[in-house]
Design a protein around this motif. Structure first.
Motif, PDB file in Angstrom:
ATOM      1  N   PHE A   9       0.835  -1.198   0.000  1.00  0.00           N
ATOM      2  CA  PHE A   9       0.000   0.000   0.000  1.00  0.00           C
ATOM      3  C   PHE A   9       0.875   1.255   0.000  1.00  0.00           C
ATOM      4  O   PHE A   9       0.640   2.190  -0.770  1.00  0.00           O
ATOM      5  CB  PHE A   9      -0.935  -0.001   1.221  1.00  0.00           C
ATOM      6  CG  PHE A   9      -1.809   1.206   1.302  1.00  0.00           C
ATOM      7  CD1 PHE A   9      -2.996   1.265   0.585  1.00  0.00           C
ATOM      8  CD2 PHE A   9      -1.450   2.296   2.083  1.00  0.00           C
ATOM      9  CE1 PHE A   9      -3.813   2.393   0.645  1.00  0.00           C
ATOM     10  CE2 PHE A   9      -2.246   3.425   2.148  1.00  0.00           C
ATOM     11  CZ  PHE A   9      -3.434   3.474   1.425  1.00  0.00           C
ATOM     12  N   ASP A  10       1.900   1.255   0.853  1.00  0.00           N
ATOM     13  CA  ASP A  10       2.820   2.400   0.925  1.00  0.00           C
ATOM     14  C   ASP A  10       3.540   2.608  -0.399  1.00  0.00           C
ATOM     15  O   ASP A  10       3.726   3.741  -0.852  1.00  0.00           O
ATOM     16  CB  ASP A  10       3.843   2.203   2.038  1.00  0.00           C
ATOM     17  CG  ASP A  10       3.230   2.244   3.426  1.00  0.00           C
ATOM     18  OD1 ASP A  10       2.075   2.721   3.569  1.00  0.00           O
ATOM     19  OD2 ASP A  10       3.899   1.791   4.382  1.00  0.00           O
ATOM     20  N   ILE A  11       3.951   1.510  -1.036  1.00  0.00           N
ATOM     21  CA  ILE A  11       4.632   1.606  -2.329  1.00  0.00           C
ATOM     22  C   ILE A  11       3.732   2.281  -3.353  1.00  0.00           C
ATOM     23  O   ILE A  11       4.173   3.190  -4.080  1.00  0.00           O
ATOM     24  CB  ILE A  11       5.076   0.209  -2.825  1.00  0.00           C
ATOM     25  CG1 ILE A  11       6.255  -0.291  -1.987  1.00  0.00           C
ATOM     26  CG2 ILE A  11       5.445   0.240  -4.313  1.00  0.00           C
ATOM     27  CD1 ILE A  11       6.622  -1.748  -2.238  1.00  0.00           C
ATOM     28  N   GLU A  12       2.491   1.856  -3.427  1.00  0.00           N
ATOM     29  CA  GLU A  12       1.574   2.451  -4.406  1.00  0.00           C
ATOM     30  C   GLU A  12       1.329   3.932  -4.114  1.00  0.00           C
ATOM     31  O   GLU A  12       1.274   4.743  -5.037  1.00  0.00           O
ATOM     32  CB  GLU A  12       0.262   1.678  -4.459  1.00  0.00           C
ATOM     33  CG  GLU A  12       0.414   0.323  -5.106  1.00  0.00           C
ATOM     34  CD  GLU A  12       1.053   0.395  -6.489  1.00  0.00           C
ATOM     35  OE1 GLU A  12       0.663   1.241  -7.309  1.00  0.00           O
ATOM     36  OE2 GLU A  12       1.966  -0.410  -6.737  1.00  0.00           O
ATOM     37  N   ARG A  13       1.211   4.267  -2.845  1.00  0.00           N
ATOM     38  CA  ARG A  13       1.006   5.673  -2.471  1.00  0.00           C
ATOM     39  C   ARG A  13       2.221   6.518  -2.878  1.00  0.00           C
ATOM     40  O   ARG A  13       2.074   7.586  -3.490  1.00  0.00           O
ATOM     41  CB  ARG A  13       0.756   5.787  -0.973  1.00  0.00           C
ATOM     42  CG  ARG A  13       0.471   7.228  -0.517  1.00  0.00           C
ATOM     43  CD  ARG A  13       0.379   7.346   0.993  1.00  0.00           C
ATOM     44  NE  ARG A  13       1.657   6.979   1.581  1.00  0.00           N
ATOM     45  CZ  ARG A  13       1.813   6.146   2.604  1.00  0.00           C
ATOM     46  NH1 ARG A  13       0.773   5.607   3.196  1.00  0.00           N
ATOM     47  NH2 ARG A  13       3.016   5.858   3.076  1.00  0.00           N
ATOM     48  N   GLU A  14       3.405   6.026  -2.574  1.00  0.00           N
ATOM     49  CA  GLU A  14       4.618   6.780  -2.895  1.00  0.00           C
ATOM     50  C   GLU A  14       4.889   6.801  -4.395  1.00  0.00           C
ATOM     51  O   GLU A  14       5.431   7.769  -4.920  1.00  0.00           O
ATOM     52  CB  GLU A  14       5.814   6.209  -2.128  1.00  0.00           C
ATOM     53  CG  GLU A  14       5.677   6.305  -0.617  1.00  0.00           C
ATOM     54  CD  GLU A  14       5.413   7.705  -0.091  1.00  0.00           C
ATOM     55  OE1 GLU A  14       5.949   8.681  -0.658  1.00  0.00           O
ATOM     56  OE2 GLU A  14       4.682   7.834   0.906  1.00  0.00           O
ATOM     57  N   ARG A  15       4.495   5.753  -5.105  1.00  0.00           N
ATOM     58  CA  ARG A  15       4.630   5.730  -6.560  1.00  0.00           C
ATOM     59  C   ARG A  15       3.735   6.807  -7.179  1.00  0.00           C
ATOM     60  O   ARG A  15       4.139   7.507  -8.108  1.00  0.00           O
ATOM     61  CB  ARG A  15       4.266   4.350  -7.098  1.00  0.00           C
ATOM     62  CG  ARG A  15       4.555   4.175  -8.577  1.00  0.00           C
ATOM     63  CD  ARG A  15       4.038   2.844  -9.110  1.00  0.00           C
ATOM     64  NE  ARG A  15       4.194   1.732  -8.210  1.00  0.00           N
ATOM     65  CZ  ARG A  15       5.094   0.767  -8.357  1.00  0.00           C
ATOM     66  NH1 ARG A  15       5.926   0.779  -9.356  1.00  0.00           N
ATOM     67  NH2 ARG A  15       5.138  -0.229  -7.500  1.00  0.00           N
ATOM     68  N   HIS A  16       2.539   6.930  -6.640  1.00  0.00           N
ATOM     69  CA  HIS A  16       1.612   7.961  -7.119  1.00  0.00           C
ATOM     70  C   HIS A  16       2.196   9.360  -6.859  1.00  0.00           C
ATOM     71  O   HIS A  16       2.133  10.230  -7.729  1.00  0.00           O
ATOM     72  CB  HIS A  16       0.254   7.801  -6.430  1.00  0.00           C
ATOM     73  CG  HIS A  16      -0.750   8.806  -6.852  1.00  0.00           C
ATOM     74  ND1 HIS A  16      -1.375   8.768  -8.081  1.00  0.00           N
ATOM     75  CD2 HIS A  16      -1.237   9.887  -6.215  1.00  0.00           C
ATOM     76  CE1 HIS A  16      -2.201   9.804  -8.174  1.00  0.00           C
ATOM     77  NE2 HIS A  16      -2.138  10.491  -7.056  1.00  0.00           N
TER      78      HIS A  16
END
Length: 58
Positions: A9-16
């Motif tokens: 979840f954190d990865i997707e948030r930071e990727r965004h």
């Protein structure tokens, strides 16, 4: 230690965030883009460590 799902979840948030910052500054070498890229890299490394630790030994 975080769970795999939490890290994903954190990865997707930071990727965004990285995508938005790149759109704003239009330069991969802008300091803010580079900083965000490092944040994302660290999360990906953390995720890979968790996967390695949970992998059964063959």
């Amino acid at each position: 230690m975080e769970t795999k799902e939490g890290i994903k979840f954190d990865i997707e948030r930071e990727r965004h965030k990285l995508h938005k910052i790149k759109q704003r500054y239009r330069d991969f070498n802008h300091p803010k883009v580079l900083r965000q890229s490092i944040v994302l890299d660290e999360l990906i490394n953390q995720y890979n460590r968790v996967l390695r630790e949970n992998k059964p030994i063959a």
